[in-house]
Design a protein around this motif. Structure first.
Motif, PDB file in Angstrom:
ATOM      1  N   ALA A  93     -44.247  17.091  17.836  1.00  0.00           N
ATOM      2  CA  ALA A  93     -44.757  16.333  16.692  1.00  0.00           C
ATOM      3  C   ALA A  93     -45.612  15.170  17.218  1.00  0.00           C
ATOM      4  O   ALA A  93     -46.643  15.402  17.837  1.00  0.00           O
ATOM      5  N   MET A  94     -45.152  13.938  17.043  1.00  0.00           N
ATOM      6  CA  MET A  94     -45.952  12.787  17.478  1.00  0.00           C
ATOM      7  C   MET A  94     -45.799  12.491  18.968  1.00  0.00           C
ATOM      8  O   MET A  94     -46.513  11.661  19.518  1.00  0.00           O
ATOM      9  N   ASP A  95     -44.843  13.121  19.617  1.00  0.00           N
ATOM     10  CA  ASP A  95     -44.664  13.020  21.067  1.00  0.00           C
ATOM     11  C   ASP A  95     -44.563  11.565  21.526  1.00  0.00           C
ATOM     12  O   ASP A  95     -45.301  11.116  22.412  1.00  0.00           O
ATOM     13  N   ILE A  96     -43.621  10.832  20.914  1.00  0.00           N
ATOM     14  CA  ILE A  96     -43.384   9.441  21.306  1.00  0.00           C
ATOM     15  C   ILE A  96     -42.431   9.454  22.502  1.00  0.00           C
ATOM     16  O   ILE A  96     -41.247   9.756  22.357  1.00  0.00           O
ATOM     17  N   GLU A  97     -42.953   9.165  23.658  1.00  0.00           N
ATOM     18  CA  GLU A  97     -42.180   9.249  24.895  1.00  0.00           C
ATOM     19  C   GLU A  97     -41.011   8.267  24.873  1.00  0.00           C
ATOM     20  O   GLU A  97     -41.100   7.191  24.268  1.00  0.00           O
ATOM     21  N   THR A  98     -39.924   8.641  25.524  1.00  0.00           N
ATOM     22  CA  THR A  98     -38.673   7.874  25.661  1.00  0.00           C
ATOM     23  C   THR A  98     -37.852   7.840  24.382  1.00  0.00           C
ATOM     24  O   THR A  98     -36.750   7.304  24.382  1.00  0.00           O
ATOM     25  N   LYS A 154     -37.924  -1.478  28.699  1.00  0.00           N
ATOM     26  CA  LYS A 154     -37.704  -0.401  27.739  1.00  0.00           C
ATOM     27  C   LYS A 154     -38.400  -0.699  26.421  1.00  0.00           C
ATOM     28  O   LYS A 154     -39.010   0.190  25.806  1.00  0.00           O
ATOM     29  N   ALA A 155     -38.334  -1.955  25.979  1.00  0.00           N
ATOM     30  CA  ALA A 155     -39.007  -2.337  24.730  1.00  0.00           C
ATOM     31  C   ALA A 155     -40.510  -2.146  24.852  1.00  0.00           C
ATOM     32  O   ALA A 155     -41.179  -1.609  23.946  1.00  0.00           O
ATOM     33  N   GLY A 156     -41.058  -2.588  25.985  1.00  0.00           N
ATOM     34  CA  GLY A 156     -42.499  -2.445  26.183  1.00  0.00           C
ATOM     35  C   GLY A 156     -42.932  -0.996  26.253  1.00  0.00           C
ATOM     36  O   GLY A 156     -43.968  -0.617  25.686  1.00  0.00           O
ATOM     37  N   ASN A 157     -42.123  -0.168  26.935  1.00  0.00           N
ATOM     38  CA  ASN A 157     -42.463   1.258  27.046  1.00  0.00           C
ATOM     39  C   ASN A 157     -42.452   1.944  25.692  1.00  0.00           C
ATOM     40  O   ASN A 157     -43.318   2.785  25.397  1.00  0.00           O
ATOM     41  N   LEU A 158     -41.448   1.623  24.855  1.00  0.00           N
ATOM     42  CA  LEU A 158     -41.367   2.264  23.544  1.00  0.00           C
ATOM     43  C   LEU A 158     -42.550   1.861  22.672  1.00  0.00           C
ATOM     44  O   LEU A 158     -43.165   2.703  22.021  1.00  0.00           O
ATOM     45  N   ALA A 169     -45.590   3.677  23.795  1.00  0.00           N
ATOM     46  CA  ALA A 169     -45.559   5.089  23.398  1.00  0.00           C
ATOM     47  C   ALA A 169     -45.884   5.241  21.916  1.00  0.00           C
ATOM     48  O   ALA A 169     -46.587   6.176  21.518  1.00  0.00           O
ATOM     49  N   ILE A 170     -45.384   4.322  21.084  1.00  0.00           N
ATOM     50  CA  ILE A 170     -45.692   4.368  19.646  1.00  0.00           C
ATOM     51  C   ILE A 170     -47.179   4.132  19.421  1.00  0.00           C
ATOM     52  O   ILE A 170     -47.822   4.829  18.620  1.00  0.00           O
ATOM     53  N   GLU A 171     -47.738   3.175  20.154  1.00  0.00           N
ATOM     54  CA  GLU A 171     -49.167   2.886  20.014  1.00  0.00           C
ATOM     55  C   GLU A 171     -50.006   4.090  20.448  1.00  0.00           C
ATOM     56  O   GLU A 171     -50.978   4.464  19.778  1.00  0.00           O
ATOM     57  N   LYS A 172     -49.600   4.709  21.547  1.00  0.00           N
ATOM     58  CA  LYS A 172     -50.334   5.873  22.045  1.00  0.00           C
ATOM     59  C   LYS A 172     -50.288   7.025  21.056  1.00  0.00           C
ATOM     60  O   LYS A 172     -51.264   7.774  20.908  1.00  0.00           O
ATOM     61  N   SER A 173     -49.177   7.166  20.340  1.00  0.00           N
ATOM     62  CA  SER A 173     -49.026   8.292  19.415  1.00  0.00           C
ATOM     63  C   SER A 173     -49.959   8.199  18.210  1.00  0.00           C
ATOM     64  O   SER A 173     -50.170   9.184  17.509  1.00  0.00           O
TER      65      SER A 173
END
Length: 667
Positions: A440-445, A484-488, A491-495
């Protein structure tokens, strides 16, 4: 029209039975469309017309059909000792006959070893070459007439060259595993296993349902003939082949019991590589005169035996049934049983599908009772039914309120639903998890645990809420450090920059799987156009029928869904379709080819490989069939690779060769 029917039926035989098509799909479609046109113009439809295989009107019920010859059950050998005991019995009987008839001894023993399919027995009646009836096995003497359903199976000939009388032909109706996999991608209610899928389709009063499941069939016996006789089983199989019946290629003639054992070892080793379910093998004496001498017991023929594989079924005690709520609100009963070893796995949880399944299997009062369970191609085994006739168990109680949110439940057919889609936690968490998943949106982590934590601690109730999360909110959560917060958030922004097909799949439109979502994206190439499409327009797209079309229209008509999409777009989500290349080099090796990817590659993942192939003009599908032109096989490729080799399909199993074909060998 007769010439067209004969030509189309010949090509159907070459395609579905012989796996050796002579026509391309477009050329076949031209013949078929011409026949449809002539049928409309003349108002005449011949009984054996291929246009009659799609399923007609809903039937009122099944009519009983008395078989002209009894369909026998087979005695079973559970192991080599059982096989040898059967062999010694028939040897003794043959010796007794030969001693009593020295002038007419029976020939030396030879055997035919056939696969034992796990499907539904079919008994077809042909009168002077025309299929006039099809029936289930029933009790062996009387079955149920299912002619309308069987006519939808394209490997079943509607007419045959043999015109001299009446014959009954037995075989097995089944659903290939690759077909089941493809069907489940877009099914509203995924089918649990291929055996039940075939049986349910053939015993469905709506032949269109049977047609939609694209069943197949193998044939292995002429049970009755008023004019044709055979000396051996081999002759019988050759007669079936000559009359365009699909005979399984794994049938073997052997001349000793030692060769029988060797063949059984081969089948046992290869059975999981096949594209259909087996539950054993059948050993038959080849010579039909010997069969007549050996005769029958009250239940079984003495001249044949079924060799059962190592048990993938077991008995255990049913202890509890809990009800799990999915993202669509459907409640699924999940059973816990006493731990039992099954096909090398310790089983403690089993599926029960729905309340209709519980009733049909007579499990309503089975808590604490002994039950059969089966592990076939399912991760979670299935309960088949009671193992005893006693009904002394406790009652399985159907919930009246949702176990998660307390809402009053509603029943639709065999399923129970929680209608509280706005406040029911498992539905909301499931919807968010699906939205973020890889296809789907492929939100990593992102994970189910993440969705549950965001739901509980930050009030995330809708996928659109993900796009308003802040660093300060996340970093304050347990197990969420700055990294972890920054990575999530990254990933949301990239999606946000997402493929339209993936976005449509992420929305969770009912009855719309990944394949259908991609077809919508490729057809409309715009989210606005998809959202405004009518059911009539949608049904013009191949593989989208009335139910799917209405589901799509209903989803986008829902104010809550539209509001969620508008919030996502306002947050910067940009669903798009990649611009099609102005011109694809038609000389590349993938142009116009149907390709399947299986296994894993070091250079890139399957999704990236798919995009590269599609950019070169290939059509990438998920299952191997006669229409497949090429299979790209990475490490740990399994049944798809084996099937491709069985069908003689081109296989590329060297990653460097694949890169060279893509034009990327230097990367």
């Amino acid at each position: 029209m007769r010439a067209l029917i004969e030509e189309i039926n010949r090509h159907n035989y070459l395609y579905y039975t012989m796996d050796s098509p002579e026509l391309s799909d477009p050329d076949y479609d031209k013949l078929y469309d011409r026949l449809v046109q002539l049928e409309k113009e003349t108002g005449t439809v011949f009984p054996d017309s291929p246009t009659q295989r799609v399923g007609g009107e809903l039937l009122k019920g099944f009519e009983p059909h008395k078989h002209r010859a009894r369909l026998w059950s087979l005695d079973k050998a559970q192991n080599e000792e059982g096989l040898m005991a059967w062999y010694q019995r028939i040897q003794k009987l043959i010796q007794q006959y030969n001693q009593a008839n020295p002038d007419h001894p029976l020939p030396p023993l030879s055997f035919v070893v056939e696969l034992k399919f796990d499907g539904l027995t079919l008994n077809l009646t042909y009168d002077r070459g025309t299929l006039v009836q099809a029936a289930t096995r029933g009790n062996g003497t009387v079955g149920e007439g299912i002619l309308a359903q069987v006519r939808t199976i394209r490997s079943v000939p509607l007419t045959i060259p043999y015109k001299d009388g009446v014959i009954e032909v037995q075989g097995e109706g089944l659903m290939f595993l690759s077909v089941l996999e493809e069907y489940n991608k877009t099914a509203e209610e995924p089918l649990k296993n291929a055996r039940n899928a075939a049986a349910g389709a053939l015993r469905n009063l709506n032949p269109a349902v049977t047609a939609s499941r694209k069943l197949d069939a193998f044939f292995y016996n002429v049970g009755f003939s008023d004019a044709k006789a055979f000396a051996t089983h081999e002759q019988m199989l050759e007669f079936l082949r000559e009359n365009r019946f699909k005979v399984n290629p794994h049938t073997r003639l052997v001349h000793s019991i030692e060769e029988v054992k060797e063949e059984l070892a081969v089948i046992t080793e290869k059975r999981h590589e096949l594209d259909y379910l087996l539950d054993g093998a059948v050993i038959k004496i080849n010579d039909l005169r010997t069969r007549e001498v050996l005769g029958y017991t009250e239940k079984f023929p003495r001249w044949a035996i079924a060799f059962k594989f190592e048990a993938e079924e077991a008995t255990t005690i049913l202890r509890t049934v809990s009800w799990e709520v999915g993202r669509t609100g459907k409640l699924t009963p999940v059973a816990t049983v006493d731990p039992v070893e099954l096909a090398g796995v310790t089983v403690q949880r089993c599926t029960l599908n729905n309340i209709g399944d519980i009733e049909r299997k007579d499990l309503k009062n089975a808590l604490g009772s002994l039950v059969y369970i089966r592990r076939s191609n399912d991760v979670i085994p299935e309960i088949l039914g009671r193992a005893t006739d006693a009904e002394d168990g406790e009652e399985i109680l159907y919930p009246e309120t949702c176990p998660a949110c307390g809402s009053e439940l509603v029943q639709r057919g065999a399923h129970i639903f929680c209608p509280n889609r706005l406040k029911c936690p498992p539905q909301l968490v499931g919807r968010i998890t699906h939205f973020a998943s890889r296809d789907a949106m492929d939100i990593e982590t992102f994970s189910v645990a993440t969705a549950e934590q965001l739901y509980q601690e930050l009030g995330v109730r809708d996928p659109a809420d993900l796009f308003s999360l802040t660093f300060d909110q996340l970093v304050g959560l347990e197990r969420f450090g700055e990294k972890k917060a920054g990575n999530l958030l990254a990933a949301i922004e990239k999606s946000k920059d997402c493929d339209l097909g993936s976005f449509l799949f992420a929305l969770g439109i009912p009855n719309t799987g990944k394949t259908t979502a991609k077809e919508l994206a490729d057809h409309y190439r715009s989210l606005d156009k998809v959202m405004s499409a009518s059911a009539e327009e949608l049904m013009q797209i191949p593989d989208i029928g009335e139910i799917v079309a209405e589901s799509i229209v209903g989803f986008f008509a829902d104010p809550l869904m539209r509001s969620s999409i508008e919030r996502m777009l306002a947050a910067g989500v940009r669903p798009h379709v990649e611009e099609q290349a102005a011109a694809i080099n038609e000389n590349n090796p993938f142009y116009g080819k149907t390709v399947v990817i299986t296994g894993t590659m070091e250079s890139f993942g399957r999704d990236e490989a798919t995009k590269k192939l599609e950019a070169l003009g290939a059509k990438v599908t998920g299952s191997v069939s006669k229409k497949t032109d090429m299979v790209i096989a990475g490490a740990n490729a399994g049944s798809k690779l084996a099937k491709a080799r069985d069908l003689g399909i081109q296989v590329v199993d060297d990653e460097q060769q694949f890169l060279q074909m893509l034009g990327e060998s230097g990367q």
